[in-house]
Design a protein around this motif. Structure first.
Motif, PDB file in Angstrom:
ATOM      1  N   ILE A 354       0.800  -1.217   0.000  1.00  0.00           N
ATOM      2  CA  ILE A 354       0.023   0.062   0.145  1.00  0.00           C
ATOM      3  C   ILE A 354       0.954   1.350  -0.105  1.00  0.00           C
ATOM      4  CG2 ILE A 354      -1.852  -1.161   1.521  1.00  0.00           C
ATOM      5  CD1 ILE A 354      -1.240   0.265   3.657  1.00  0.00           C
ATOM      6  N   LEU A 355       2.189   1.065   0.517  1.00  0.00           N
ATOM      7  CA  LEU A 355       3.044   2.370   0.534  1.00  0.00           C
ATOM      8  C   LEU A 355       3.666   2.700  -0.723  1.00  0.00           C
ATOM      9  CD1 LEU A 355       4.508   1.917   3.908  1.00  0.00           C
ATOM     10  CD2 LEU A 355       3.147   3.833   3.205  1.00  0.00           C
ATOM     11  N   GLN A 356       3.504   1.757  -1.782  1.00  0.00           N
ATOM     12  CA  GLN A 356       4.152   1.934  -2.962  1.00  0.00           C
ATOM     13  C   GLN A 356       3.568   3.315  -3.929  1.00  0.00           C
ATOM     14  OE1 GLN A 356       3.138  -1.520  -5.292  1.00  0.00           O
ATOM     15  NE2 GLN A 356       4.479  -3.013  -4.109  1.00  0.00           N
ATOM     16  N   TRP A 357       2.363   3.257  -3.594  1.00  0.00           N
ATOM     17  CA  TRP A 357       1.559   4.842  -4.151  1.00  0.00           C
ATOM     18  C   TRP A 357       1.584   5.630  -3.162  1.00  0.00           C
ATOM     19  CZ3 TRP A 357      -2.116   0.951  -6.481  1.00  0.00           C
ATOM     20  CH2 TRP A 357      -1.532   0.322  -7.597  1.00  0.00           C
ATOM     21  N   VAL A 358       1.787   5.407  -1.814  1.00  0.00           N
ATOM     22  CA  VAL A 358       1.462   6.663  -1.067  1.00  0.00           C
ATOM     23  C   VAL A 358       2.823   7.378  -0.744  1.00  0.00           C
ATOM     24  CG1 VAL A 358       1.285   7.055   1.646  1.00  0.00           C
ATOM     25  CG2 VAL A 358      -0.178   5.470   0.622  1.00  0.00           C
ATOM     26  N   TYR A 359       3.968   6.836  -0.448  1.00  0.00           N
ATOM     27  CA  TYR A 359       5.304   7.548  -0.442  1.00  0.00           C
ATOM     28  C   TYR A 359       5.592   8.384  -1.610  1.00  0.00           C
ATOM     29  CZ  TYR A 359       7.476   6.049   3.958  1.00  0.00           C
ATOM     30  OH  TYR A 359       7.942   5.738   5.336  1.00  0.00           O
ATOM     31  N   PRO A 360       5.404   7.862  -2.872  1.00  0.00           N
ATOM     32  CA  PRO A 360       5.943   8.673  -3.827  1.00  0.00           C
ATOM     33  C   PRO A 360       5.135  10.078  -4.056  1.00  0.00           C
ATOM     34  CG  PRO A 360       5.342   6.713  -4.712  1.00  0.00           C
ATOM     35  CD  PRO A 360       5.257   6.499  -3.327  1.00  0.00           C
ATOM     36  N   ASN A 361       3.655   9.750  -3.727  1.00  0.00           N
ATOM     37  CA  ASN A 361       2.690  10.762  -3.907  1.00  0.00           C
ATOM     38  C   ASN A 361       2.879  11.935  -2.938  1.00  0.00           C
ATOM     39  OD1 ASN A 361       0.748  10.634  -6.582  1.00  0.00           O
ATOM     40  ND2 ASN A 361       0.801   8.393  -5.578  1.00  0.00           N
ATOM     41  N   GLU A 362       3.530  11.574  -1.649  1.00  0.00           N
ATOM     42  CA  GLU A 362       3.722  12.617  -0.620  1.00  0.00           C
ATOM     43  C   GLU A 362       5.040  13.184  -0.507  1.00  0.00           C
ATOM     44  OE1 GLU A 362       0.719  10.576   2.826  1.00  0.00           O
ATOM     45  OE2 GLU A 362       2.817   9.939   3.012  1.00  0.00           O
ATOM     46  N   LEU A 363       6.125  12.268  -1.266  1.00  0.00           N
ATOM     47  CA  LEU A 363       7.472  13.017  -1.133  1.00  0.00           C
ATOM     48  C   LEU A 363       7.849  13.904  -2.154  1.00  0.00           C
ATOM     49  CD1 LEU A 363       9.394   9.892   0.220  1.00  0.00           C
ATOM     50  CD2 LEU A 363       8.610  11.913   1.641  1.00  0.00           C
ATOM     51  N   PHE A 364       6.963  14.090  -3.176  1.00  0.00           N
ATOM     52  CA  PHE A 364       7.356  14.860  -4.402  1.00  0.00           C
ATOM     53  C   PHE A 364       6.233  15.866  -4.731  1.00  0.00           C
ATOM     54  CE2 PHE A 364       9.466  10.979  -4.956  1.00  0.00           C
ATOM     55  CZ  PHE A 364      10.769  11.294  -5.477  1.00  0.00           C
ATOM     56  N   PRO A 365       6.726  17.353  -4.987  1.00  0.00           N
ATOM     57  CA  PRO A 365       5.823  18.411  -5.109  1.00  0.00           C
ATOM     58  C   PRO A 365       4.999  18.217  -6.599  1.00  0.00           C
ATOM     59  CG  PRO A 365       7.857  18.900  -5.948  1.00  0.00           C
ATOM     60  CD  PRO A 365       8.220  17.684  -5.178  1.00  0.00           C
ATOM     61  N   THR A 366       4.183  18.968  -6.558  1.00  0.00           N
ATOM     62  CA  THR A 366       3.157  18.641  -7.629  1.00  0.00           C
ATOM     63  C   THR A 366       3.708  18.718  -9.171  1.00  0.00           C
ATOM     64  OG1 THR A 366       1.332  20.000  -6.467  1.00  0.00           O
ATOM     65  CG2 THR A 366       0.934  19.933  -8.691  1.00  0.00           C
ATOM     66  N   GLU A 367       4.745  19.546  -9.348  1.00  0.00           N
ATOM     67  CA  GLU A 367       5.249  19.744 -10.684  1.00  0.00           C
ATOM     68  C   GLU A 367       5.671  18.378 -11.092  1.00  0.00           C
ATOM     69  OE1 GLU A 367       6.514  23.718  -8.552  1.00  0.00           O
ATOM     70  OE2 GLU A 367       5.793  21.648  -8.217  1.00  0.00           O
ATOM     71  N   ILE A 368       6.253  17.570 -10.181  1.00  0.00           N
ATOM     72  CA  ILE A 368       6.978  16.142 -10.662  1.00  0.00           C
ATOM     73  C   ILE A 368       6.312  15.052 -10.095  1.00  0.00           C
ATOM     74  CG2 ILE A 368       9.170  17.333 -11.345  1.00  0.00           C
ATOM     75  CD1 ILE A 368      10.098  16.350  -8.397  1.00  0.00           C
ATOM     76  N   ARG A 369       5.050  15.098  -9.407  1.00  0.00           N
ATOM     77  CA  ARG A 369       4.511  14.153  -8.802  1.00  0.00           C
ATOM     78  C   ARG A 369       4.114  12.883  -9.769  1.00  0.00           C
ATOM     79  NH1 ARG A 369       0.954  16.689  -6.070  1.00  0.00           N
ATOM     80  NH2 ARG A 369       2.366  16.717  -4.149  1.00  0.00           N
ATOM     81  N   GLY A 370       3.670  13.149 -10.894  1.00  0.00           N
ATOM     82  CA  GLY A 370       3.397  12.197 -11.667  1.00  0.00           C
ATOM     83  C   GLY A 370       4.709  11.547 -12.146  1.00  0.00           C
ATOM     84  N   SER A 371       5.621  12.303 -12.520  1.00  0.00           N
ATOM     85  CA  SER A 371       6.954  11.609 -13.069  1.00  0.00           C
ATOM     86  C   SER A 371       7.574  10.842 -12.170  1.00  0.00           C
ATOM     87  CB  SER A 371       7.792  12.821 -13.683  1.00  0.00           C
ATOM     88  OG  SER A 371       7.238  13.648 -14.636  1.00  0.00           O
ATOM     89  N   ALA A 372       7.502  11.302 -10.838  1.00  0.00           N
ATOM     90  CA  ALA A 372       8.024  10.506  -9.836  1.00  0.00           C
ATOM     91  C   ALA A 372       7.374   9.081  -9.721  1.00  0.00           C
ATOM     92  CB  ALA A 372       8.015  11.121  -8.291  1.00  0.00           C
ATOM     93  N   VAL A 373       6.128   9.167  -9.476  1.00  0.00           N
ATOM     94  CA  VAL A 373       5.276   7.805  -9.377  1.00  0.00           C
ATOM     95  C   VAL A 373       5.766   7.017 -10.694  1.00  0.00           C
ATOM     96  CG1 VAL A 373       3.092   6.851  -9.149  1.00  0.00           C
ATOM     97  CG2 VAL A 373       3.458   8.869  -8.010  1.00  0.00           C
ATOM     98  N   GLY A 374       5.631   7.623 -11.823  1.00  0.00           N
ATOM     99  CA  GLY A 374       5.690   6.853 -12.962  1.00  0.00           C
ATOM    100  C   GLY A 374       7.401   6.137 -13.011  1.00  0.00           C
ATOM    101  N   LEU A 375       8.226   7.174 -12.876  1.00  0.00           N
ATOM    102  CA  LEU A 375       9.491   6.634 -12.704  1.00  0.00           C
ATOM    103  C   LEU A 375      10.012   5.387 -11.828  1.00  0.00           C
ATOM    104  CD1 LEU A 375      12.616   6.786 -13.949  1.00  0.00           C
ATOM    105  CD2 LEU A 375      13.072   8.505 -12.297  1.00  0.00           C
TER     106      LEU A 375
END
Length: 436
Positions: A354-375
């Motif tokens: 469950i933390l696979q999507w929680v952590y990356p969405n919380e630890l990166f700002p809006t500008e790169i949130r999608g890119s962080a989750v995707g990468l």
């Protein structure tokens, strides 16, 4: 005026969570159904062990490409437009699998399905994270992974039923993924754009209009427009400064949590057969274990705010690793013991899932949130695809005991990395968590 991140949970948040769960459900479904379909498809298409491994890993390879591509596109063009296009691609490719005549084209179609599924991860999770109040963000984003296991459990049940349709049962299995995709396309129609993304792009009036339409006139946009006045951040930041360290942590823990899990799901009947559960019992056992994966995820969804992110991930990796170690050390144990150890692994690994999507969405700002989750999703799939590809070889050359020992080692590596690097983001706003 109430800050959007401090609003109570309403019906829109709940609907958006259900709509966003479409990608995880389809991922669990298409990845798991292939394990049952290969029972018939393998002999009919004259697959070698190498081709079986490649077909099992094909969707994971696709997720590698789709994850980062989807993340980059959603940060650049917004969450809303891509929210349904990726599911339409899944529908078309799933139906096309029914008429496939050779193993190469089956690989190509499943690769394309994986690309579409991978693209949905950053799109749907970013949209949900940016609408959800901070009090409920962890449980709701974490709950998406529950639908992965629901999809997997449904796949095993559907697969077992369709096996009895005759020699073409595997074709119906692979095409059946189109049906839930159609349902989610219909549900997602009309979902608004993320006000955070709109504000970040300077479209503040549009962002305010979305907030008023969804939450009413008493909701404040102040926290959402903060990024608009800050420094513009591009994808290169993922590899610089503190964000680079976060990307390393997320990619490693995500990889360690899914290599054993995806390998088990792709070849669960074969693995259980090697452990002494044969025939229909292998498929039934796969469904039971999948239900326990679901139970474990639900338990940690309920505990994530109480325990905090860091404690959840540490306990999850430690005890699931111990369970796999037991399977590796005692592969000839009675069937009941084997199922109990698999059950323990299935329940405890839910926290890391469950933390696979929680952590990356919380630890990166809006500008790169999608890119962080995707990468992070893409990088994790390199190991998952390799692990899935090597499972048939490992079962033959190394045996079931050593195969499970390797899985245990990977899981316990996730524990060590998380102990060293996992932060605590419980109770923080998205801006506060990204600024840690």
């Amino acid at each position: 005026m109430t800050n959007v991140e401090d609003l109570p949970l309403n019906s829109f948040h709940k609907r958006l969570t259900v709509y966003s769960a479409g990608g995880p459900f389809l991922d669990g479904y298409v990845l798991s159904i292939i394990g049952v379909a290969l029972v018939q498809a393998g002999p009919q298409l004259n697959m070698s062990a190498s081709w079986e491994g490649l077909i099992g890993a094909s969707a994971l390879i696709g997720v590698f490409f789709g994850g980062f591509l989807g993340g980059w596109l959603t940060d650049k063009f917004g969450r809303q437009t891509l929210y349904t296009l990726d599911l339409i691609a899944i529908i078309l490719c799933s139906v096309a699998q029914f008429w496939v005549q050779d193993v190469f084209w089956l690989f190509v179609l499943r690769l394309l399905i994986g690309i579409a599924v991978g693209a949905d991860y950053p799109i749907a999770t970013s949209l949900l994270a940016e609408f959800t109040p901070k009090k409920y963000r962890g449980p709701l984003i974490g709950a998406l992974i529950v639908m992965w296991f629901v999809g997997a459990a449904v796949a095993y049940v559907v697969g077992e039923l369709l096996l009895h349709l005759g020699p073409d049962g595997w074709r119906w299995m692979l095409a059946s993924g189109a049906l839930p995709a159609v349902v989610f396309v219909i549900l997602r129609h009309g979902t608004p754009e993320s006000p955070r993304w709109l504000a970040n792009k300077g479209r503040v009036d549009e962002a305010r209009a979305v907030v008023r339409r969804v939450f009413g006139d008493n909701a404040s946009l102040e926290s959402l427009s903060a990024d608009e006045h800050g420094e513009r951040i591009d994808t290169k930041v993922l590899f610089r400064s503190g964000y680079g360290k976060r990307m390393v942590f997320i990619s490693i823990f995500w990889t360690c949590s899914i290599i054993p899990l995806f390998a088990i799901y792709a070849f669960a009947p074969k693995i259980l057969d090697a452990l002494g559960l044969t025939g229909p019992m292998a498929n039934i056992g796969s469904a039971v274990i999948t239900i326990l994966f679901l139970v474990g995820s639900l338990v940690f969804v309920l505990l994530i705010n109480r325990m905090g992110r860091r404690k959840v991930i540490l306990h999850s990796f430690l005890w699931s690793g111990v369970a796999l170690l037991g399977l590796g050390l005692f592969p000839q144990s009675p069937a009941l013991v084997i199922l109990m150890l698999f059950a323990a692994y299935a329940v405890f690994i839910g926290g890391a899932q469950i933390l696979q999507w929680v952590y990356p969405n919380e630890l990166f700002p809006t500008e790169i949130r999608g890119s962080a989750v995707g990468l992070a999703s893409s990088l994790s799939r390199i190991g998952a695809a390799a692990g899935t590809y090597l499972v048939p070889w490992s079962l033959v050359e190394l045996g079931i005991g050593m195969t499970m020992m390797i899985a245990a080692g990977i899981t316990l590596l996730g524990f060590l990395v998380s102990w060293r690097m996992a932060p605590e983001t419980k109770g923080l706003s998205l801006d506060e968590a990204a600024a840690l």
